[in-house]
Motif scaffolding. Structure first.
Motif, PDB file in Angstrom:
ATOM      1  N   LEU A  93      20.678 -11.422 -16.954  1.00  0.00           N
ATOM      2  CA  LEU A  93      21.972 -11.801 -17.534  1.00  0.00           C
ATOM      3  C   LEU A  93      22.946 -12.246 -16.448  1.00  0.00           C
ATOM      4  O   LEU A  93      23.736 -13.180 -16.650  1.00  0.00           O
ATOM      5  CB  LEU A  93      22.560 -10.627 -18.318  1.00  0.00           C
ATOM      6  N   LEU A  94      22.888 -11.587 -15.287  1.00  0.00           N
ATOM      7  CA  LEU A  94      23.760 -11.978 -14.170  1.00  0.00           C
ATOM      8  C   LEU A  94      23.446 -13.399 -13.718  1.00  0.00           C
ATOM      9  O   LEU A  94      24.365 -14.220 -13.543  1.00  0.00           O
ATOM     10  CB  LEU A  94      23.568 -10.999 -13.009  1.00  0.00           C
ATOM     11  N   ILE A  95      22.159 -13.705 -13.536  1.00  0.00           N
ATOM     12  CA  ILE A  95      21.783 -15.060 -13.110  1.00  0.00           C
ATOM     13  C   ILE A  95      22.185 -16.082 -14.164  1.00  0.00           C
ATOM     14  O   ILE A  95      22.665 -17.179 -13.842  1.00  0.00           O
ATOM     15  CB  ILE A  95      20.274 -15.122 -12.835  1.00  0.00           C
ATOM     16  N   LEU A  96      22.024 -15.726 -15.441  1.00  0.00           N
ATOM     17  CA  LEU A  96      22.416 -16.641 -16.514  1.00  0.00           C
ATOM     18  C   LEU A  96      23.921 -16.873 -16.505  1.00  0.00           C
ATOM     19  O   LEU A  96      24.384 -18.023 -16.638  1.00  0.00           O
ATOM     20  CB  LEU A  96      21.969 -16.067 -17.868  1.00  0.00           C
ATOM     21  N   MET A  97      24.712 -15.810 -16.333  1.00  0.00           N
ATOM     22  CA  MET A  97      26.169 -15.952 -16.329  1.00  0.00           C
ATOM     23  C   MET A  97      26.644 -16.739 -15.112  1.00  0.00           C
ATOM     24  O   MET A  97      27.576 -17.541 -15.200  1.00  0.00           O
ATOM     25  CB  MET A  97      26.830 -14.574 -16.380  1.00  0.00           C
ATOM     26  N   VAL A  98      25.992 -16.514 -13.951  1.00  0.00           N
ATOM     27  CA  VAL A  98      26.332 -17.301 -12.768  1.00  0.00           C
ATOM     28  C   VAL A  98      26.037 -18.775 -13.020  1.00  0.00           C
ATOM     29  O   VAL A  98      26.822 -19.658 -12.668  1.00  0.00           O
ATOM     30  CB  VAL A  98      25.547 -16.789 -11.543  1.00  0.00           C
ATOM     31  N   SER A  99      24.900 -19.048 -13.645  1.00  0.00           N
ATOM     32  CA  SER A  99      24.529 -20.434 -13.941  1.00  0.00           C
ATOM     33  C   SER A  99      25.525 -21.096 -14.885  1.00  0.00           C
ATOM     34  O   SER A  99      25.788 -22.302 -14.783  1.00  0.00           O
ATOM     35  CB  SER A  99      23.131 -20.474 -14.557  1.00  0.00           C
ATOM     36  N   MET A 100      26.077 -20.316 -15.805  1.00  0.00           N
ATOM     37  CA  MET A 100      27.086 -20.845 -16.726  1.00  0.00           C
ATOM     38  C   MET A 100      28.456 -21.010 -16.064  1.00  0.00           C
ATOM     39  O   MET A 100      29.348 -21.625 -16.646  1.00  0.00           O
ATOM     40  CB  MET A 100      27.220 -19.919 -17.936  1.00  0.00           C
ATOM     41  N   GLY A 101      28.618 -20.430 -14.873  1.00  0.00           N
ATOM     42  CA  GLY A 101      29.890 -20.542 -14.178  1.00  0.00           C
ATOM     43  C   GLY A 101      30.864 -19.429 -14.493  1.00  0.00           C
ATOM     44  O   GLY A 101      32.048 -19.547 -14.201  1.00  0.00           O
ATOM     45  N   TYR A 102      30.365 -18.319 -15.047  1.00  0.00           N
ATOM     46  CA  TYR A 102      31.265 -17.219 -15.413  1.00  0.00           C
ATOM     47  C   TYR A 102      31.945 -16.660 -14.169  1.00  0.00           C
ATOM     48  O   TYR A 102      31.311 -16.357 -13.172  1.00  0.00           O
ATOM     49  CB  TYR A 102      30.480 -16.103 -16.093  1.00  0.00           C
ATOM     50  N   GLY A 103      33.277 -16.531 -14.251  1.00  0.00           N
ATOM     51  CA  GLY A 103      34.063 -15.997 -13.155  1.00  0.00           C
ATOM     52  C   GLY A 103      34.273 -16.956 -12.020  1.00  0.00           C
ATOM     53  O   GLY A 103      35.005 -16.652 -11.074  1.00  0.00           O
TER      54      GLY A 103
END
Length: 505
Positions: A284-294
């Motif tokens: 989930l962390l890698i997915l959120m990073v890929s989406m640009g979260y934060g």
């Protein structure tokens, strides 16, 4: 609400799995009313298979303790014999035989008896040319009207490293509903861990040390720049903490197993659960990073529920798989997971990969369009690391398939631990790369989302068709100058009037 219901159902399913696998077996193999099954022309109970490290000066053995055979009264009106056979995998050809090149049989057939090779109904075996006195074969007989027969307690000393197998066999079709009770104890020179699992104790000790070193680096940076922390770095902190707990629990799990010969179910469940949570949060962390979260967007918006549902589904599938593999029956021969448990996890992993790279592509395009070079540089490094990880993973999967296809009899048991250990090392390496790229510092906020970026508006603005401008409202540059000059004069006049009012006041 739907997510809460899903998690509740997941918890019930996990509790059910725990109830089903509470019959733990390990280097102390416990037989509880195990029935014989038909294999060819013999009837067999598999007593265990383990790799054993041994030399002539080490204390390695297989010990029989109170092995009792029980049969019903309806089958007690005749005498019969049951054998126990212990052999090393290289000596498997010494068990059984065939007449005229036909199908191989474990029990002596009529054709073999006519050839004078054996007595019909007896177990076929011959001495190994490589290992004198092997295989080890001994038996116990049921006399007429006897309901129980007990093997004498004995210890078989192991002086040669190998994959050892134990089978209880009888050749009498009329001997129905016989069950095996008792236990056998298998010991390696350094403890009770099975040979394929013995290297894991040192491995998880080293992995615990690696996570401690990574944690010291990360938490020192975190404490030094705690005022500049962004939400993404809090997620990384959670993954590192979970990794520390997972490696520590695994180490103590194997240490206790090695000491007692019985796997500690409580520590194993905690190790499995922390590991599953860590893998879920990592994806989930890698997915959120890929989406640009934060970094380029403050929230996940409307897709947050989909991300949560995907994570919950992956957690449930992985937890069930790991519980069955690690908390169920432990035997070097039966450690392969069933396809219906592996397949959901593999499909969810593939879905994660597709979603991650699709999101990365969109984020990179947005960063490049706005020429945010600092963020673009860090995302390019992150993408390169992911690409390398995926390529290495695909290559290792190919090697794993090759390894298993060429190790049908577990002859390479002493190297089998490397296959699952690799995935732990790869996961740790990728986490280390993320920690380096997004390490807390005084400039952490330069990689954080800022309100003037407004990445999310791009998608909504493109859906609104701009209205056409009437030709009468279009002015040439020359026509617009008088208006500009007039506006400047008006503003000057207003400013002069305001200054006069201030003077009179």
């Amino acid at each position: 609400m739907e997510t809460m219901k899903f998690m509740a159902a997941s918890s019930m399913a996990i509790l059910l799995i725990l109830c089903l696998v509470t019959d733990i077996q390990a280097s102390v193999h416990d037989y509880r009313s195990q029935k014989f099954v038909s294999k060819g022309n013999a009837f067999v109970v598999h007593g265990g298979s383990e790799g054993i490290y041994a030399t002539s000066n080490t204390d390695s053995f297989i010990r029989f303790e109170k092995i009792t055979l029980e049969r019903p009264k309806s089958s007690s009106n005749f005498s019969s014999r049951v054998h126990a056979i212990v052999f090393e995998v290289d000596d498997r050809e010494t068990i059984g035989g065939s007449a005229y090149g036909g199908q191989r049989a474990v029990c002596c057939t009529l054709d073999l008896a006519k050839l004078g090779v054996c007595k019909q109904g007896d177990l076929i075996h011959r001495q190994s040319a490589k290992n004198p006195d092997w295989p080890q074969v001994f038996g116990v007989s049921f006399e007429v009207d006897e309901l129980e027969a007990t093997f004498a307690s004995r210890s078989i000393q192991i002086t040669k490293p190998g994959m050892y197998n134990l089978y209880f066999i009888h050749c009498d079709p009329s001997l129905l509903d016989v069950v095996v009770e008792g236990k056998t104890v298998w010991k390696n020179p350094t403890g009770y861990l099975p040979g394929r699992m013995a290297p894991f104790m040192k491995f998880y000790g080293y992995m615990s040390l690696a996570f401690v070193m990574l944690g010291i680096y990360w938490f020192s940076q975190y404490a030094r720049s705690w005022k500049e922390i962004i939400p993404l770095q809090n997620c990384i902190t959670l993954v590192i903490t979970l990794g520390m707990f997972e490696m520590t629990f695994w180490y103590y799990d194997y240490a206790e197993f090695n000491k007692s010969g019985i796997r500690p179910i409580g520590i194993t469940v905690w190790a499995v659960t922390f590991g599953t949570i860590k893998r879920t949060v990592s994806r989930l962390l890698i997915l959120m990073v890929s989406m640009g979260y934060g970094v380029v967007r403050p929230t996940l918006g409307g897709i947050s529920s989909k991300v949560t549902m995907l994570g919950a589904t992956f957690f449930l599938a992985s937890e069930v798989l790991e519980l069955v593999e690690n908390v169920g029956t432990i035997s070097d021969l039966s450690g392969k997971a069933r396809l219906f448990l592996v397949l959901p996890v593999a499909l969810l992993d593939a879905f994660f990969i597709l979603w991650i790279f699709n999101s990365l592509s969109a984020t990179l395009n947005k960063l490049q369009a706005r020429r945010m070079m600092a963020k673009l540089d860090i995302y390019r490094k992150f993408t390169n690391a992911l690409v390398v990880a995926v390529i290495v993973s695909v290559g290792w999967i190919g090697y794993e398939l090759y390894f298993k296809a060429n190790d049908t009899h577990n002859e390479h048991w002493h190297n089998a631990w490397i296959v699952p250990a690799f995935w732990q090392v790869l996961s740790f390496s990728l986490l280390s790369v993320i920690c380096i790229l997004w390490a807390p510092s005084q400039n952490s906020t330069r990689y954080a989302y800022s309100g003037d970026e407004e990445f999310d508006k791009d998608d909504t603005l493109t859906l609104i068709k701009p209205a056409s401008i009437p030709s009468s409202d279009i002015r040439s540059p020359s026509d617009s100058r008088p208006l500009q000059d007039r506006s400047l004069q008006d503003s000057k006049g207003m400013s002069n009037d305001e200054s006069e009012e201030e003077k009179t006041a």
